[in-house]
Scaffold this motif. Structure first.
Motif, short mmCIF file in Angstrom:
data_model
loop_
_atom_site.label_atom_id
_atom_site.label_comp_id
_atom_site.label_asym_id
_atom_site.label_seq_id
_atom_site.Cartn_x
_atom_site.Cartn_y
_atom_site.Cartn_z
N ASP A 119 0.82 -1.22 0.00
CA ASP A 119 0.00 0.00 0.00
C ASP A 119 0.85 1.26 0.00
O ASP A 119 0.42 2.31 -0.50
N GLN A 120 2.05 1.19 0.57
CA GLN A 120 2.93 2.35 0.58
C GLN A 120 3.69 2.51 -0.74
O GLN A 120 4.22 3.58 -1.02
N SER A 121 3.75 1.47 -1.52
CA SER A 121 4.56 1.47 -2.73
C SER A 121 3.74 1.59 -4.01
O SER A 121 4.28 1.94 -5.06
N LYS A 122 2.46 1.28 -3.95
CA LYS A 122 1.69 1.11 -5.18
C LYS A 122 1.57 2.38 -6.01
O LYS A 122 1.60 2.32 -7.24
N ASP A 123 1.45 3.54 -5.36
CA ASP A 123 1.31 4.78 -6.13
C ASP A 123 2.57 5.09 -6.92
O ASP A 123 2.51 5.46 -8.10
#
Length: 299
Positions: A265-269
């Protein structure tokens, strides 16, 4: 009538136009002003009250409320009565400059015409590419697959390192001798290094490798350098220069720790943006290939 503050804003606007406007920005302004020559729709009698949508009249040209709002947003300053007055005075100054230049026939000067043509060509090209470049959409599954692929390349440990890269073995050995005398690594990197982040003392970001290291799985590091790094204990410096092509590298392990893998979730963007950029580049390349196929290019 405008007072001393207004005159000061005029001078500031002139200085900004002369010293900070890059060529491409100047071209856009020139093109925009060329459209303003059709300002007969804005033209009003040079006297009498201002229309409701105007904030100023410069000779027979109106400066509208919409223009002021747009300029205020572009200036990125707080919206206060003082800043509004300042931006309005700059718009007045620019219109005065434009009218004076037009009266002196600067619009017919070759360099001005060339800038307008460059701006027109740039605008056409950008509009064409927006219509023709159709990147494939990036799905959630694509992003997750990219995350999994990145995680699969990580090793058990990760390293925070600093490097010094020089062009010859003699300089590399000289740097190593200085390090053995106790000279600060960062100071030597700033003095000698031609490698990454030399101005920051050669300090690099955290990096992790699957071991044993194999070709193509070095996170874009040169394989000999990655192999040297993972063999060093924390705080150690490579005892001999590591040659990569024509360069000689000295590497130090600043910190070592178990690999910290950020949650999906912290990396997806960030990963989505990377994939979207790749998709745009691929789609652009396809357009270029099609154009080349149908073009006669002589070099």
């Amino acid at each position: 009538m405008l007072g001393a503050a207004g005159i000061a804003h005029f001078a500031l606007a002139a200085a900004l136009l002369m010293s900070t406007m890059p060529a491409a920005h100047a071209a856009k302004k020139a093109q925009a002003k060329s459209h303003d020559e059709s300002a007969a729709t804005q033209s009003q009698a040079a006297s009498g009250p201002l229309p409701a949508n105007a904030v100023a009249r410069v000779n027979d040209v109106l400066i509208t409320q919409d223009q002021l709002e747009e300029a205020l947003r572009a200036s990125n300053v707080p919206d206060t009565p003082t800043s509004r007055a300042g931006v309005k005075n700059q718009l007045i100054a620019r219109e005065l400059f434009r009218q004076a230049a037009l009266k002196a026939h600067y619009d017919t000067r070759p360099q001005v015409i060339a800038i307008v043509e460059q701006a027109k060509a740039l605008a056409m090209t950008q509009a064409y590419l927006r219509d023709q470049v159709k990147p494939a959409p990036v799905t959630d599954a694509d992003v997750k697959a990219k995350y999994d692929a990145v995680v699969a390349t990580l090793g058990q440990n990760e390293y925070k390192s600093s490097v010094i890269a020089v062009k010859d073995a003699d300089t590399a050995n000289k740097v190593l001798a200085e390090l053995k005398k106790g000279t600060d690594f960062a100071q030597l990197a700033k003095q000698y290094s031609q490698g990454p982040n030399a101005a920051q003392g050669g300090a690099l970001n955290w990096i992790s490798f699957k071991t044993p290291i194999t070709a193509g799985n070095t996170q874009n590091w040169p394989q000999p350098l990655a192999e040297a790094l993972v063999k060093l204990p924390q705080g150690a410096v490579s005892s001999t220069p590591v040659q990569v092509g024509d360069a000689f590298w000295i590497v130090r392990v600043d910190q070592e720790r178990p690999t910290q893998i950020p949650p999906f979730d912290q990396s997806k963007d960030m990963l989505r943006k990377q994939l979207e950029q790749v998709a745009v580049e691929k789609a652009t390349a396809e357009v270029v290939i099609d154009l080349v196929k149908n073009a006669h290019i002589q070099q």
